[in-house]
Motif scaffolding. Structure first.
Motif, PDB file in Angstrom:
ATOM      1  N   GLY A 253       0.809  -1.220   0.000  1.00 55.73           N
ATOM      2  CA  GLY A 253       0.000   0.000   0.000  1.00 55.73           C
ATOM      3  C   GLY A 253       0.838   1.265   0.000  1.00 55.73           C
ATOM      4  O   GLY A 253       0.337   2.341  -0.295  1.00 55.73           O
ATOM      5  N   SER A 254       2.120   1.150   0.328  1.00 63.67           N
ATOM      6  CA  SER A 254       2.970   2.342   0.373  1.00 63.67           C
ATOM      7  C   SER A 254       3.451   2.720  -1.033  1.00 63.67           C
ATOM      8  O   SER A 254       3.413   1.916  -1.965  1.00 63.67           O
ATOM      9  N   TRP A 255       3.894   3.954  -1.169  1.00 61.40           N
ATOM     10  CA  TRP A 255       4.419   4.476  -2.422  1.00 61.40           C
ATOM     11  C   TRP A 255       5.899   4.765  -2.260  1.00 61.40           C
ATOM     12  O   TRP A 255       6.359   5.056  -1.155  1.00 61.40           O
ATOM     13  N   GLY A 256       6.617   4.712  -3.386  1.00 57.66           N
ATOM     14  CA  GLY A 256       8.034   5.022  -3.321  1.00 57.66           C
ATOM     15  C   GLY A 256       8.697   4.976  -4.682  1.00 57.66           C
ATOM     16  O   GLY A 256       8.075   4.678  -5.693  1.00 57.66           O
ATOM     17  N   THR A 257       9.982   5.273  -4.660  1.00 62.37           N
ATOM     18  CA  THR A 257      10.771   5.220  -5.886  1.00 62.37           C
ATOM     19  C   THR A 257      11.522   3.895  -5.937  1.00 62.37           C
ATOM     20  O   THR A 257      11.736   3.246  -4.904  1.00 62.37           O
TER      21      THR A 257
ATOM     22  N   GLY B  35      13.171   7.769 -10.972  1.00 65.93           N
ATOM     23  CA  GLY B  35      12.363   8.960 -10.760  1.00 65.93           C
ATOM     24  C   GLY B  35      10.863   8.735 -10.765  1.00 65.93           C
ATOM     25  O   GLY B  35      10.092   9.621 -10.426  1.00 65.93           O
ATOM     26  N   LYS B  36      10.408   7.548 -11.116  1.00 63.93           N
ATOM     27  CA  LYS B  36       8.971   7.277 -11.161  1.00 63.93           C
ATOM     28  C   LYS B  36       8.485   6.844  -9.775  1.00 63.93           C
ATOM     29  O   LYS B  36       9.231   6.283  -8.996  1.00 63.93           O
ATOM     30  N   LEU B  37       7.214   7.107  -9.498  1.00 59.93           N
ATOM     31  CA  LEU B  37       6.611   6.694  -8.226  1.00 59.93           C
ATOM     32  C   LEU B  37       5.814   5.412  -8.428  1.00 59.93           C
ATOM     33  O   LEU B  37       4.937   5.355  -9.290  1.00 59.93           O
TER      34      LEU B  37
ATOM     35  N   LEU C 125       3.655  -1.452  -8.608  1.00 59.26           N
ATOM     36  CA  LEU C 125       2.745  -1.105  -9.695  1.00 59.26           C
ATOM     37  C   LEU C 125       3.032   0.304 -10.174  1.00 59.26           C
ATOM     38  O   LEU C 125       3.181   1.223  -9.358  1.00 59.26           O
ATOM     39  N   TYR C 126       3.151   0.455 -11.481  1.00 59.78           N
ATOM     40  CA  TYR C 126       3.262   1.786 -12.088  1.00 59.78           C
ATOM     41  C   TYR C 126       2.164   1.868 -13.119  1.00 59.78           C
ATOM     42  O   TYR C 126       2.198   1.173 -14.136  1.00 59.78           O
TER      43      TYR C 126
ATOM     44  N   HIS D  43      10.208  14.368  -7.648  1.00 62.69           N
ATOM     45  CA  HIS D  43      11.193  15.431  -7.818  1.00 62.69           C
ATOM     46  C   HIS D  43      12.125  15.360  -6.614  1.00 62.69           C
ATOM     47  O   HIS D  43      11.767  15.769  -5.522  1.00 62.69           O
ATOM     48  N   SER D  44      13.328  14.799  -6.811  1.00 65.47           N
ATOM     49  CA  SER D  44      14.231  14.555  -5.678  1.00 65.47           C
ATOM     50  C   SER D  44      14.633  15.829  -4.960  1.00 65.47           C
ATOM     51  O   SER D  44      14.679  15.871  -3.741  1.00 65.47           O
ATOM     52  N   LYS D  45      14.943  16.860  -5.715  1.00 63.96           N
ATOM     53  CA  LYS D  45      15.427  18.100  -5.103  1.00 63.96           C
ATOM     54  C   LYS D  45      14.347  18.741  -4.223  1.00 63.96           C
ATOM     55  O   LYS D  45      14.631  19.228  -3.134  1.00 63.96           O
TER      56      LYS D  45
END
Length: 127
Positions: free
Chosen positions: A4-8, A35-37, A51-52, A95-97
């Motif tokens: 259920g969590s999101w991440g790179t 760079g995608k979530l 999942l993307y 956006h990492s920055k």
């Protein structure tokens, strides 16, 4: 809890193929995942399932870095606040920055090249 969590999942070829399940490797390469979530949707032995949009991949959890959940999800209808343009979320990147998500939308079947942040979009129902 990862599910259920999101991440790179910033995997580079130099990291080696061992992080990606063999059946997922070609599709993951083609996606260009940096760079995608992704949303973690399951665990299968030594792999997590991420999942993307509608594409599911099995990868090792070591490179998955959790982020806050995005405000908007894939396929969600949004309006660009500065214009009377409505579209559908088709890409979600990190956006990492700035440490926040950014979105790309599809309008009339075509992906716009402009990236948008949360404050530039609103739900279609929020007119």
């Amino acid at each position: 809890m990862l599910i259920g969590s999101w991440g790179t999942y910033n995997w580079f070829e130099e990291d080696g193929e061992g992080f990606i399940q063999a059946q997922s490797l070609e599709g993951f390469r083609n996606l260009k995942p940096v760079g995608k979530l992704f949303q973690c949707v399951g665990i299968d032995g030594e792999y997590i399932e991420i999942l993307y949009n509608k594409q599911k991949f099995k990868v090792k959890p070591e490179l998955f870095k959790q982020t806050p959940s995005p405000t908007y999800k894939f396929g969600e209808k949004v309006r660009i606040k500065s214009k009377e343009v409505m579209g559908i979320i088709c890409d979600i990147n990190w956006h990492s920055k700035e440490a926040r998500e950014m979105y790309f939308i599809e309008v009339n079947g075509k992906k716009k090249s402009t990236r948008y942040f949360n404050e530039e979009l609103c739900n279609v129902e929020d007119n």
